[in-house]
Design a protein around this motif. Structure first.
Motif, short mmCIF file in Angstrom:
data_model
loop_
_atom_site.label_atom_id
_atom_site.label_comp_id
_atom_site.label_asym_id
_atom_site.label_seq_id
_atom_site.Cartn_x
_atom_site.Cartn_y
_atom_site.Cartn_z
N ASP A 123 -19.17 35.50 -39.20
CA ASP A 123 -18.87 34.20 -38.57
C ASP A 123 -18.63 33.15 -39.66
OD1 ASP A 123 -19.26 35.14 -35.98
OD2 ASP A 123 -21.38 34.58 -35.94
N VAL A 124 -19.56 33.11 -40.63
CA VAL A 124 -19.45 32.09 -41.67
C VAL A 124 -18.18 32.32 -42.51
CG1 VAL A 124 -20.57 31.04 -43.69
CG2 VAL A 124 -21.95 31.71 -41.71
N THR A 125 -17.88 33.58 -42.77
CA THR A 125 -16.66 33.89 -43.53
C THR A 125 -15.43 33.38 -42.79
OG1 THR A 125 -17.71 35.80 -44.53
CG2 THR A 125 -15.30 35.78 -44.53
N ARG A 126 -15.39 33.59 -41.48
CA ARG A 126 -14.25 33.08 -40.69
C ARG A 126 -14.16 31.57 -40.81
NH1 ARG A 126 -15.11 37.22 -37.08
NH2 ARG A 126 -16.83 36.12 -36.10
N GLU A 127 -15.30 30.91 -40.70
CA GLU A 127 -15.31 29.45 -40.79
C GLU A 127 -14.83 29.00 -42.17
OE1 GLU A 127 -19.16 27.98 -39.70
OE2 GLU A 127 -19.12 28.95 -37.76
N ARG A 128 -15.29 29.69 -43.22
CA ARG A 128 -14.90 29.30 -44.59
C ARG A 128 -13.39 29.38 -44.79
NH1 ARG A 128 -19.09 30.66 -49.10
NH2 ARG A 128 -17.60 32.19 -49.80
N MET A 129 -12.76 30.33 -44.13
CA MET A 129 -11.32 30.51 -44.31
C MET A 129 -10.49 29.46 -43.54
SD MET A 129 -11.29 32.79 -46.47
CE MET A 129 -9.55 33.15 -46.65
N MET A 130 -11.14 28.77 -42.61
CA MET A 130 -10.41 27.78 -41.80
C MET A 130 -10.56 26.35 -42.32
SD MET A 130 -8.80 29.52 -39.61
CE MET A 130 -8.29 28.54 -38.18
N ILE A 131 -11.29 26.19 -43.44
CA ILE A 131 -11.62 24.87 -43.99
C ILE A 131 -10.90 24.69 -45.33
CG2 ILE A 131 -13.60 23.51 -44.89
CD1 ILE A 131 -13.36 23.94 -41.80
N GLY A 132 -10.75 23.45 -45.78
CA GLY A 132 -10.12 23.17 -47.08
C GLY A 132 -8.82 22.42 -46.88
N GLY A 133 -7.72 23.08 -47.23
CA GLY A 133 -6.42 22.42 -47.07
C GLY A 133 -5.32 23.43 -46.88
N SER A 134 -4.21 22.96 -46.33
CA SER A 134 -2.99 23.77 -46.23
C SER A 134 -1.87 23.04 -46.93
CB SER A 134 -2.55 23.97 -44.76
OG SER A 134 -3.39 24.85 -44.08
N ILE A 135 -1.00 23.81 -47.57
CA ILE A 135 0.26 23.28 -48.09
C ILE A 135 1.36 24.03 -47.34
CG2 ILE A 135 1.76 23.04 -50.10
CD1 ILE A 135 -1.00 23.36 -51.75
N ILE A 136 2.16 23.30 -46.59
CA ILE A 136 3.26 23.95 -45.86
C ILE A 136 4.55 23.16 -46.10
CG2 ILE A 136 1.88 25.06 -44.06
CD1 ILE A 136 2.67 22.70 -42.20
N ARG A 137 5.65 23.89 -46.15
CA ARG A 137 6.93 23.21 -46.25
C ARG A 137 7.39 22.85 -44.84
NH1 ARG A 137 12.01 25.07 -49.96
NH2 ARG A 137 13.25 23.17 -49.71
N VAL A 138 7.81 21.61 -44.66
CA VAL A 138 8.33 21.18 -43.36
C VAL A 138 9.70 20.54 -43.59
CG1 VAL A 138 6.07 20.81 -42.27
CG2 VAL A 138 7.13 18.93 -43.51
N ARG A 139 10.57 20.68 -42.62
CA ARG A 139 11.84 19.94 -42.72
C ARG A 139 12.41 19.71 -41.33
NH1 ARG A 139 14.65 24.50 -46.17
NH2 ARG A 139 14.92 26.08 -44.60
N ARG A 140 13.31 18.74 -41.28
CA ARG A 140 13.97 18.45 -40.01
C ARG A 140 15.06 19.49 -39.80
NH1 ARG A 140 14.07 14.02 -36.77
NH2 ARG A 140 13.34 12.49 -38.25
N ASP A 141 14.94 20.24 -38.71
CA ASP A 141 15.90 21.30 -38.42
C ASP A 141 17.23 20.68 -38.02
OD1 ASP A 141 17.40 23.28 -37.05
OD2 ASP A 141 15.56 24.47 -36.80
N PRO A 142 18.33 21.01 -38.73
CA PRO A 142 19.60 20.38 -38.39
C PRO A 142 20.10 20.76 -36.99
CG PRO A 142 19.87 22.00 -40.18
CD PRO A 142 18.40 21.92 -39.87
N GLU A 143 19.64 21.92 -36.47
CA GLU A 143 20.08 22.37 -35.14
C GLU A 143 19.55 21.47 -34.03
OE1 GLU A 143 21.40 25.94 -34.21
OE2 GLU A 143 22.41 25.26 -36.05
N ASP A 144 18.23 21.27 -34.01
CA ASP A 144 17.67 20.50 -32.89
C ASP A 144 17.09 19.16 -33.33
OD1 ASP A 144 15.33 21.16 -34.13
OD2 ASP A 144 14.48 22.27 -32.45
N ASN A 145 17.27 18.82 -34.62
CA ASN A 145 16.85 17.50 -35.12
C ASN A 145 15.34 17.30 -35.07
OD1 ASN A 145 17.64 15.09 -36.31
ND2 ASN A 145 17.51 13.97 -34.38
N ARG A 146 14.57 18.42 -35.05
CA ARG A 146 13.11 18.30 -35.00
C ARG A 146 12.49 18.78 -36.31
NH1 ARG A 146 10.11 20.31 -29.87
NH2 ARG A 146 10.78 18.79 -28.35
N TRP A 147 11.36 18.18 -36.65
CA TRP A 147 10.58 18.66 -37.79
C TRP A 147 9.95 20.01 -37.43
CZ3 TRP A 147 10.38 16.60 -42.59
CH2 TRP A 147 10.83 15.29 -42.76
N ALA A 148 9.97 20.94 -38.38
CA ALA A 148 9.36 22.25 -38.15
C ALA A 148 8.83 22.79 -39.48
CB ALA A 148 10.38 23.22 -37.57
N MET A 149 7.83 23.66 -39.39
CA MET A 149 7.34 24.35 -40.59
C MET A 149 8.37 25.39 -41.02
SD MET A 149 3.80 26.46 -41.25
CE MET A 149 3.96 27.53 -39.83
#
Ligand code: FEO
Ligand code: CA
Ligand code: CA
Ligand code: CA
Length: 538
Positions: free
Chosen positions: A121-147
């Motif tokens: 349980d604690v291991t699962r919790e540890r993996m869900m904490i901290g930070g994420s770095i994700i690339r996001v951009r506005r999709d030219p097809e539907d004009n929406r931001w997406a990962m």
């Protein structure tokens, strides 16, 4: 709660909006011409289990907890809070840094928090904490931001990632901490790194019981600790720091010079000589406000930490060599920094009402600080306080202060937390009434936590208007405006966090019936932002 007054004022505020255009603006922004006027009606307080937005705004989810972010099996964490954006190929494409503060145990482990926890349980919790770095951009097809799925930059930093401690000697026998946790708000440096602030670290491994004199004894101020130390007995002094992360490489370091306390965030401001100062509050009842002044440009590794005395209107240095009371109490300068929450009041630091969000007014250079509340002092609603450094200089060691906005029934908000300015110069703030307090007095009339906007100039300056409300038991966190003012990136944190069972969660946001609630990052867009948030010309 009646918000008639705010509606009337808000209508006046946007009085230039012709009714026909106002109607058009109540549909999602796709297809709307840029620059059309925005919303006409502020939101009333609400208990709805949705992300409520003022007319003329619409949102879509960019990423939610548990979503795969790369082919290595890393997933987006839980409890998303602070956001920061680093452009890559133009302003519509970049890296999004996201803090992951703490887990709701029921949803991470599938079992109520009252039951004993396994190491898994604690291991699962540890993996869900901290930070994420994700690339996001506005999709030219539907004009929406997406990962951007499986982008080479997408990675996690977790409560298991080894991170060096930038310190003059080992701390609890080590120069390396295992992981970062309690990542609440943060800041950004002029050299394109992010600061992630470790806030309520005692929730995880506890705090050293300094009063007992037994360095092996642990205490926690939290009523519902996560008890990670029962399976991983890591040392509390490795947490409670500001962590600097390079989002492009993923490298991280803990900056001990900024002190160890319940860092809500870390707001950076550059002085004329190129050095940076960092403002940060210890978010606890009677916690202090601190300012760090770096020794040299381009680095936060060395410098001096000060604490605010509101009585004398001075920043007092927390320097062991200069303060007899610190020499008497602590062994060396690093010991002062490790115990900055005790050292602050010893040198005259004011004991405040939970200092949280800090932002710099881009026009006046005033420092605005949220004091969320202090129930012990019967300050239930909090306020936003204005600090004017002498001469507007971040390096000044004297200041003036005044109340900018007080929470309460008249102003219609309680417990301000995150603060942000949009590119048009308006102030936005989120509110954070704790999930366990939302349904009772004195908070019940305020409804779910919200997002408010305040004009800083003009006839309606200083009037807070609610423009968003969170789903049940959630908090809106991390407000961040795209540079063109057209997008507000926003987090919905811990919906349904007071749920007692998986069968009957108190929220089902964002996926609705049949689904468990999830923290998520959304993009908010629409006529209101187009109308209010565009950068001033020239
Ligand atoms: Fe994590 Fe003080 O809010
Ligand atoms: Ca906060
Ligand atoms: Ca808060
Ligand atoms: Ca919170």
């Amino acid at each position: 709660m009646s918000t008639d007054w705010s509606r009337r004022r808000f209508l006046a505020w946007l009085g230039r909006t012709p009714p026909a255009l106002a109607l058009a603006a109540s549909v999602p922004r796709r297809g709307l011409a840029r620059g059309r006027p925005g919303v006409v009606t502020p939101l009333e307080s609400t208990r709805a289990d949705v992300l409520s937005l003022a007319p003329g705004l619409a949102y879509h989810v960019i990423v939610r907890e548990g979503d795969a972010i790369n082919a290595r099996g890393e997933v987006f964490g839980t409890g998303n809070d602070y956001l920061q954006f680093f452009p890559l190929e133009g302003p519509q494409d970049g890296l999004l840094w996201v803090n992951h503060e703490y887990p709701v145990e029921l949803f991470v482990n599938g079992r109520p928090r009252e039951l004993p926890k396994t190491r898994a349980d604690v291991t699962r919790e540890r993996m869900m904490i901290g930070g994420s770095i994700i690339r996001v951009r506005r999709d030219p097809e539907d004009n929406r931001w997406a990962m951007v799925q499986d982008d080479r930059y997408n990675r996690r930093i977790t409560a298991e990632t080894p991170i060096p401690l930038i310190a003059p000697r080992p701390i609890a026998g080590s120069m390396t901490a295992i992981g970062t946790l309690a990542n609440c708000a943060g800041g950004v440096t002029p050299w394109n790194t992010v600061l992630t602030a470790e806030e309520n670290y005692d929730l995880f491994y506890g705090e050293v019981d300094y009063k007992s004199g037994d360095s092996n004894k642990r205490v926690t101020a939290d009523k519902r600790p996560l008890r990670w130390h029962e399976h991983f007995p890591l040392h509390p002094e490795h947490y409670g720091w500001v962590v600097e992360v390079d989002p492009f490489s993923g490298s991280a370091k803990k900056l001990t010079a900024l002190g160890r306390f319940a860092h809500e965030g870390a707001t950076v401001r550059q002085a004329k000589d190129g050095r940076c100062v960092v403002y940060s509050g210890s978010d606890e009842k009677f916690g202090c406000l601190y300012k760090f002044i770096a020794d040299a440009p381009g680095s936060l590794e060395h410098g001096t930490l000060y604490v605010a005395s509101f009585d004398t209107r001075r920043w007092v240095p927390l320097v062991w060599a200069e303060q007899p009371v610190l020499r008497k109490t602590f062994y060396d300068q690093l010991d002062v920094l490790i115990r900055a929450r005790d050292a602050g009041p010893l040198v005259g630091g004011s004991r405040l009402d939970r200092p949280e969000g800090i932002v710099i007014d881009p026009v006046t250079q005033a420092v605005l600080v949220s004091f969320t509340n202090n129930t012990v002092r019967r300050n239930f609603y909090g306020s936003i306080v204005r600090i004017d450094e002498t001469g507007g200089d971040p390096l000044a060691l004297t200041f003036e202060h005044s109340t900018f906005l007080a929470g309460g029934r008249t102003t219609g908000f309680a417990c301000p937390d995150n603060l942000a300015f949009d590119p048009g110069g308006n102030l936005w703030f989120t509110t954070d009434v704790a999930g366990e307090d939302l349904h009772g007095e004195p908070y019940v009339a305020f409804g779910n936590n919200g997002l408010f906007v305040v004009r800083m100039r003009g006839p309606d300056a200083g009037l807070p208007v609610r423009v968003a409300a969170a789903p049940v038991e959630a908090e809106l966190t991390g407000p961040l405006f795209a540079r063109d003012g057209r997008t507000l990136f926003l987090c919905v944190q811990h919906p349904g966090e007071e749920s007692a069972s998986l069968e009957r969660p108190t929220s089902r946001w964002p996926d609705g019936p049949g689904h468990l609630p999830k923290s998520a990052v959304v993009a908010v867009e629409g006529g209101l932002l187009d109308h209010l948030c565009v950068p001033a010309k020239g």
